[in-house]
Design a protein around this motif. Structure first.
Motif, PDB file in Angstrom:
ATOM      1  N   ALA A  83       0.834  -1.202   0.000  1.00 44.17           N
ATOM      2  CA  ALA A  83       0.000   0.000   0.000  1.00 44.17           C
ATOM      3  C   ALA A  83       0.873   1.257   0.000  1.00 44.17           C
ATOM      4  N   ILE A  84       1.897   1.266   0.844  1.00 49.10           N
ATOM      5  CA  ILE A  84       2.740   2.461   0.963  1.00 49.10           C
ATOM      6  C   ILE A  84       3.598   2.642  -0.291  1.00 49.10           C
ATOM      7  N   GLU A  85       4.024   1.540  -0.882  1.00 50.02           N
ATOM      8  CA  GLU A  85       4.840   1.645  -2.085  1.00 50.02           C
ATOM      9  C   GLU A  85       4.046   2.277  -3.231  1.00 50.02           C
ATOM     10  N   LEU A  86       2.733   1.981  -3.309  1.00 53.41           N
ATOM     11  CA  LEU A  86       1.960   2.396  -4.477  1.00 53.41           C
ATOM     12  C   LEU A  86       1.191   3.699  -4.278  1.00 53.41           C
ATOM     13  N   ALA A  87       0.590   3.874  -3.108  1.00 54.07           N
ATOM     14  CA  ALA A  87      -0.481   4.860  -2.987  1.00 54.07           C
ATOM     15  C   ALA A  87      -0.001   6.254  -2.613  1.00 54.07           C
ATOM     16  N   ASP A  88      -0.856   7.263  -2.953  1.00 55.57           N
ATOM     17  CA  ASP A  88      -0.656   8.616  -2.451  1.00 55.57           C
ATOM     18  C   ASP A  88      -1.152   8.738  -1.019  1.00 55.57           C
ATOM     19  N   ARG A  89      -2.230   8.006  -0.783  1.00 59.73           N
ATOM     20  CA  ARG A  89      -2.821   8.049   0.551  1.00 59.73           C
ATOM     21  C   ARG A  89      -3.186   6.634   0.958  1.00 59.73           C
ATOM     22  N   VAL A  90      -2.970   6.344   2.229  1.00 59.69           N
ATOM     23  CA  VAL A  90      -3.361   5.040   2.748  1.00 59.69           C
ATOM     24  C   VAL A  90      -4.459   5.269   3.775  1.00 59.69           C
ATOM     25  N   ILE A  91      -5.615   4.659   3.519  1.00 63.24           N
ATOM     26  CA  ILE A  91      -6.718   4.794   4.470  1.00 63.24           C
ATOM     27  C   ILE A  91      -6.743   3.542   5.332  1.00 63.24           C
ATOM     28  N   VAL A  92      -6.641   3.763   6.648  1.00 62.61           N
ATOM     29  CA  VAL A  92      -6.531   2.630   7.565  1.00 62.61           C
ATOM     30  C   VAL A  92      -7.884   2.376   8.209  1.00 62.61           C
ATOM     31  N   LEU A  93      -8.391   1.158   8.023  1.00 56.11           N
ATOM     32  CA  LEU A  93      -9.665   0.781   8.632  1.00 56.11           C
ATOM     33  C   LEU A  93      -9.418  -0.022   9.905  1.00 56.11           C
ATOM     34  N   SER A  94     -10.395   0.052  10.813  1.00 57.33           N
ATOM     35  CA  SER A  94     -10.274  -0.674  12.076  1.00 57.33           C
ATOM     36  C   SER A  94     -10.822  -2.080  11.936  1.00 57.33           C
ATOM     37  N   ARG A  95     -10.680  -2.809  13.031  1.00 56.22           N
ATOM     38  CA  ARG A  95     -11.333  -4.112  13.072  1.00 56.22           C
ATOM     39  C   ARG A  95     -12.842  -3.958  12.983  1.00 56.22           C
ATOM     40  N   ARG A  96     -13.521  -5.065  12.731  1.00 55.57           N
ATOM     41  CA  ARG A  96     -14.958  -5.046  12.575  1.00 55.57           C
ATOM     42  C   ARG A  96     -15.657  -4.581  13.847  1.00 55.57           C
ATOM     43  N   PRO A  97     -16.648  -3.736  13.809  1.00 58.68           N
ATOM     44  CA  PRO A  97     -17.148  -3.075  12.603  1.00 58.68           C
ATOM     45  C   PRO A  97     -16.177  -2.006  12.118  1.00 58.68           C
ATOM     46  N   GLY A  98     -15.829  -2.048  10.832  1.00 54.10           N
ATOM     47  CA  GLY A  98     -14.770  -1.183  10.328  1.00 54.10           C
ATOM     48  C   GLY A  98     -15.159   0.279  10.280  1.00 54.10           C
ATOM     49  N   HIS A  99     -14.237   1.123  10.715  1.00 60.24           N
ATOM     50  CA  HIS A  99     -14.390   2.547  10.459  1.00 60.24           C
ATOM     51  C   HIS A  99     -13.007   3.114  10.162  1.00 60.24           C
ATOM     52  N   VAL A 100     -12.973   4.348   9.654  1.00 59.53           N
ATOM     53  CA  VAL A 100     -11.688   4.905   9.234  1.00 59.53           C
ATOM     54  C   VAL A 100     -10.904   5.341  10.457  1.00 59.53           C
ATOM     55  N   LEU A 101      -9.752   4.705  10.677  1.00 55.58           N
ATOM     56  CA  LEU A 101      -8.906   5.079  11.813  1.00 55.58           C
ATOM     57  C   LEU A 101      -8.064   6.293  11.469  1.00 55.58           C
ATOM     58  N   ALA A 102      -7.536   6.289  10.261  1.00 52.74           N
ATOM     59  CA  ALA A 102      -6.657   7.403   9.887  1.00 52.74           C
ATOM     60  C   ALA A 102      -6.464   7.398   8.389  1.00 52.74           C
ATOM     61  N   GLU A 103      -6.126   8.585   7.850  1.00 53.00           N
ATOM     62  CA  GLU A 103      -5.698   8.685   6.471  1.00 53.00           C
ATOM     63  C   GLU A 103      -4.242   9.090   6.501  1.00 53.00           C
ATOM     64  N   VAL A 104      -3.386   8.220   6.011  1.00 54.62           N
ATOM     65  CA  VAL A 104      -1.952   8.509   6.086  1.00 54.62           C
ATOM     66  C   VAL A 104      -1.467   8.933   4.700  1.00 54.62           C
ATOM     67  N   PRO A 105      -1.099  10.195   4.516  1.00 56.64           N
ATOM     68  CA  PRO A 105      -0.555  10.596   3.218  1.00 56.64           C
ATOM     69  C   PRO A 105       0.857  10.046   3.040  1.00 56.64           C
ATOM     70  N   VAL A 106       1.159   9.638   1.820  1.00 52.07           N
ATOM     71  CA  VAL A 106       2.500   9.107   1.548  1.00 52.07           C
ATOM     72  C   VAL A 106       3.192  10.096   0.610  1.00 52.07           C
ATOM     73  N   ASP A 107       4.133  10.870   1.160  1.00 54.37           N
ATOM     74  CA  ASP A 107       4.758  11.920   0.364  1.00 54.37           C
ATOM     75  C   ASP A 107       6.114  11.513  -0.196  1.00 54.37           C
ATOM     76  N   LEU A 108       6.447  10.243  -0.084  1.00 51.44           N
ATOM     77  CA  LEU A 108       7.760   9.800  -0.547  1.00 51.44           C
ATOM     78  C   LEU A 108       7.825   9.877  -2.070  1.00 51.44           C
ATOM     79  N   PRO A 109       8.981  10.292  -2.617  1.00 51.62           N
ATOM     80  CA  PRO A 109       9.117  10.347  -4.068  1.00 51.62           C
ATOM     81  C   PRO A 109       9.143   8.958  -4.671  1.00 51.62           C
ATOM     82  N   ARG A 110       8.631   8.845  -5.913  1.00 50.30           N
ATOM     83  CA  ARG A 110       8.653   7.563  -6.601  1.00 50.30           C
ATOM     84  C   ARG A 110       9.889   7.485  -7.477  1.00 50.30           C
ATOM     85  N   PRO A 111      10.483   6.345  -7.785  1.00 49.65           N
ATOM     86  CA  PRO A 111      10.135   5.051  -7.201  1.00 49.65           C
ATOM     87  C   PRO A 111      10.559   4.959  -5.737  1.00 49.65           C
ATOM     88  N   ARG A 112       9.712   4.336  -4.975  1.00 42.79           N
ATOM     89  CA  ARG A 112       9.949   4.318  -3.534  1.00 42.79           C
ATOM     90  C   ARG A 112      10.842   3.162  -3.133  1.00 42.79           C
TER      91      ARG A 112
END
Lengths: 518, 262
Positions: B201-230
């Motif tokens: 996820a971190i290698e590919l995405a601009d943003r990683v949305i982290v879901l919690s255990r069931r029942p799932g909800h959004v725990l955090a949105e982690v932006p990935v600002d690393l330059p490509r190729p990572r």
């Protein structure tokens, strides 16, 4: 019936185990079994009655042995295949593990081999038992047509119907339903749950939602029928290999023909050979009867000359019944597979109806419906009852076992309606359709013998020209009719083998290569 | 403008033991030329969410919009790549790739060049007439990818597309997906990837949305600002991985599979 089952169980364990473990035995035993089981069982019943009655003159024992034997033949084959297949497909590492610990003899059987076969054995037992009911009733009805009637529920029903006694008849039906339902709930369902523990192909459950698993009944039908089909397939292929080789020798084309043309040549050759074999057998039979027993009477000779036409009529009848079955079973299976309500309410009802021996109802069909239907219509209707469920349960499990991701992908790309049916559903259930068709036809051939000729004492008679009718007439004539019975039976056997070879085998091959998921 | 907006989405299933809440109050958006990854523990409803977004299934509560239009049926501007490829064994590679176009009602003359184009974009030249079972896992997923791209979707939905592949094959296919996404000549505009592999996820995405255990909800949105190729071995990459990992393992109420009255 219990006696027949015990016999089947012991026989299938011994036979299946021996065939699976001894290479030499396998080469002989499995083809023999294939041929035996692809032959309509009921055809042999008169022989069995005659032989066993002669062996024990003047007692009920003979006919009883005969009926136990008939039920045994209806039960044993698919149980043997169950044992054989499950031993052959036993994962190699399980076998190796047993070897490294030095398990052998009885302990090996108890700890490894028997548990490996339990699951399939139970599934197939259920089907065997259902088939057993079918033939029990059929056998007893059949025997009421001859002099040596067997006391039993089947003959009871038959007599009641003959006498026009509706109350007795209904009472008999109710008893039969209750017994079947009780057996199902008290014996087979607990046994089925117990057998689940012995399965080693557990698939991991998916994420999230709970998918309704394939039910017990469809599972058992599918398994059981697929063994039978596989049996038929290998049997037919083994039987036909020499014929094909012969064909290859006789038709040696100079140039390399195209695949399509070669297959045409192949089938032509095969057809010719089968017809020749058949004619040879008939001629041989007639000759043998002429020489060794009293000469065949002109009346019987005339009946024998009817055999080819009768066979054609029977084929048409079975084909018509098959077409009707398909037209009913396919929409029904799709409906049941898709709607939870139909699944929950409809399926148990269908299961009970399916395991009820339709043969018990045949007297009623004649009694009530013949005035409204042509005899042909009644015969086709009875064939339906003997063919429908194989097709339905196979189709149902086919629709159910469509991989969910393939269905989802189709929805995802917006495929619907007729395109979905043609592109996804039909190819997806193709193997199940073929398996179901093969077993349905098998059921049809068996039902023919009762469906085409029923003689009621009240004077009503159902009789349509067909191969089943000729077998029955031959049987009814006693020793004078033996030649007729044998020729008709041989014709039936050759036809069944020919149809398997020419129609089902190529389709089946295609189903397992092209339409298989992996 | 947001391509996809997910607003207050709930999803629950009825089961024998009552109603099971799969996810609760999910909010997220996917913008033009976004590459978003959804990660979370198994059973948190990542794949279910993907299906809700395309309209294959309905949410129990909340709304989902595509270009401000509410999703009320299967959205044809999105295409899905499946974990186990979902290729039709009775169709050839070409026919599988043409599958979505046929469903769109394209004529045979239009389908042929389009199929050829995407077969060569994805590197399947020479395999047109092969059947899926004759291909390796990596090649099969290429077919799945070509089938999805052939309909030229605005959004490519990918449900654990690399999980069933061996690591080396997965790596090269990941690179290709990244190139496709960055190529303005080629679809898609945005990618929404479901993964249980945090590094992926971190290698590919601009943003990683982290879901919690069931029942799932959004725990955090982690932006990935690393330059490509990572570089997976860099310390910045490692720190991000660590952060997402601890979010998943610590976050959320431990109420997995708890039945609610229903």
């Amino acid at each position: 019936m219990v006696a027949a089952y015990a016999l089947s169980l012991a026989f299938s364990l011994a036979y299946g185990y021996y065939a699976a473990t001894h290479r030499g035995g396998e080469r002989v035993m499995i083809p023999v079994l294939d041929i035996l089981q692809s032959v309509p069982i009921l055809g042999f019943f008169p022989f069995a009655v005659a032989v066993l009655a002669a062996a024990t003159p003047g007692s009920f024992l003979g006919p009883n042995f005969a009926s136990v034997f008939l039920i045994f033949t209806s039960m044993a084959w698919n149980m043997v295949f169950g044992v054989y297949e499950s031993l052959k497909t036993l994962p190699g590492d399980l076998k190796e593990a047993a070897d490294t610990f030095g398990l052998r003899g009885y302990l090996l059987f108890r700890r490894v081999l028997f548990p490996a076969t339990v699951s399939r054995l139970v599934y197939n037992s259920v089907l065997s038992w259902t088939a057993g009911w079918f033939f029990l009733v059929e056998a007893e009805i059949f025997s009421t047509n001859t002099s040596s009637a067997l006391p039993g529920i089947g003959s009871y029903l038959s007599f009641a119907a003959n006498a026009g006694n509706l109350n007795e008849f209904l009472a008999g039906i109710i008893v039969l339903v209750v017994v079947i339902a009780l057996l199902d709930f008290a014996v087979w369902r607990p046994l089925g749950r117990w057998a689940e523990r012995f399965r080693y192909d557990q698939s991991p459950s998916g994420e999230g939602g709970e998918l309704p698993g394939a039910t017990y009944a469809t599972g058992r039908f599918r398994r059981a029928t697929s063994f039978v089909t596989r049996g038929v397939r290998t049997g037919v292929s083994r039987l036909s290999t020499p014929l094909v080789q012969l064909a290859a020798i006789t038709v040696r084309p100079g140039r390399h023909p195209s695949p399509r043309r070669r297959s045409a040549v192949y089938y032509l050759a095969l057809g010719t050979i089968l017809v020749l074999v058949w004619l040879l057998l008939i001629a041989l039979t007639v000759a043998i009867f002429d020489v060794f027993t009293s000469p065949i009477s002109p009346a019987v000779r005339q009946q024998i000359s009817l055999v080819p036409i009768a066979m054609g009529a029977s084929i048409l009848r079975v084909a018509a019944a098959y077409a009707i079955c398909l037209a009913i079973a396919l929409p029904l299976a799709m409906k049941v597979a898709r709607s939870t309500l139909a699944n929950r309410v409809g399926l148990p009802i269908i299961e009970v109806v399916a395991s009820f021996p339709a043969t018990a109802l045949f007297p009623v069909i004649i009694f009530v419906l013949v005035p409204y239907l042509t005899p042909d219509g009644a015969a086709v209707l009875m064939l339906l009852t003997g063919m429908m469920w194989y097709l339905f349960f196979n189709l149902l499990s086919g629709v159910r076992s469509l991989p969910p991701d393939l269905v989802e992908a189709a929805h995802s790309f917006g495929l619907d309606g007729r395109r979905f049916f043609r592109r996804v559903l039909l190819p997806g259930i193709f193997p199940a359709l073929i398996t179901g068709s093969i077993t349905a036809f098998g059921g049809g051939w068996n039902t023919l013998i009762v469906a085409e000729y029923l003689n009621l004492r009240s004077g009503q008679q159902l009789s349509v020209l067909g191969i089943g009718e000729l077998i029955d007439i031959g049987n009814g004539l006693g020793p004078r009719g033996d030649a007729l019975m044998v020729t008709a039976l041989l014709t039936l056997v050759v036809t069944v083998v020919a149809i398997n070879e020419v129609i089902w085998k190529p389709l089946y091959r295609r189903a397992v290569t092209q339409y298989r998921y992996d | 403008m947001a391509l996809i907006r997910v607003e207050h989405v709930d999803k629950s299933f009825a089961s024998r033991h009552g109603t099971i809440a799969i996810m609760q109050d999910i909010n997220l958006s996917v913008k033009d030329s976004d590459f978003v990854a959804l990660v979370g523990p198994s059973g948190c409803g990542k794949s279910t969410l993907l299906r809700l977004i395309q309209g294959l299934d309905r949410p129990t509560g909340g709304r989902i919009y595509f270009r401000d239009q509410p999703i009320d049926r299967v959205c044809r501007q999105m295409a899905m790549v499946f974990q186990n490829f979902a290729l039709y064994p009775w169709l050839t590679v070409s026919q599988n790739v043409a599958f979505g176009l046929e469903a769109l009602g394209w004529s045979a003359e239009r389908i042929a060049p389009q199929v050829e184009r995407y077969i060569s974009v994805i590197g399947l030249d020479g395999f047109q007439e092969a059947y899926p079972r004759e291909l390796s896992g990596g090649m099969r997923q290429r077919v799945g990818l070509a089938r999805a791209l052939a309909v030229e979707p605005a959004v490519l939905l990918m449900d654990e597309p690399f999980s069933a592949l061996d690591p080396l094959t997965a790596e090269s296919l990941r690179d290709e997906v990244l190139q496709l996404w960055r190529d303005p000549q080629l679809p898609p505009e945005a990618v929404l990837l479901v993964s249980h592999n945090i590094e992926e996820a971190i290698e590919l995405a601009d943003r990683v949305i982290v879901l919690s255990r069931r029942p799932g909800h959004v725990l955090a949105e982690v932006p990935v600002d690393l330059p490509r190729p990572r570089d997976r071995k860099s310390s910045a990459f490692y720190d991000l991985t660590d952060r997402v990992y601890s979010l998943i393992t610590q976050g959320g109420p431990a109420s997995e599979g708890a039945p609610r009255a229903g």
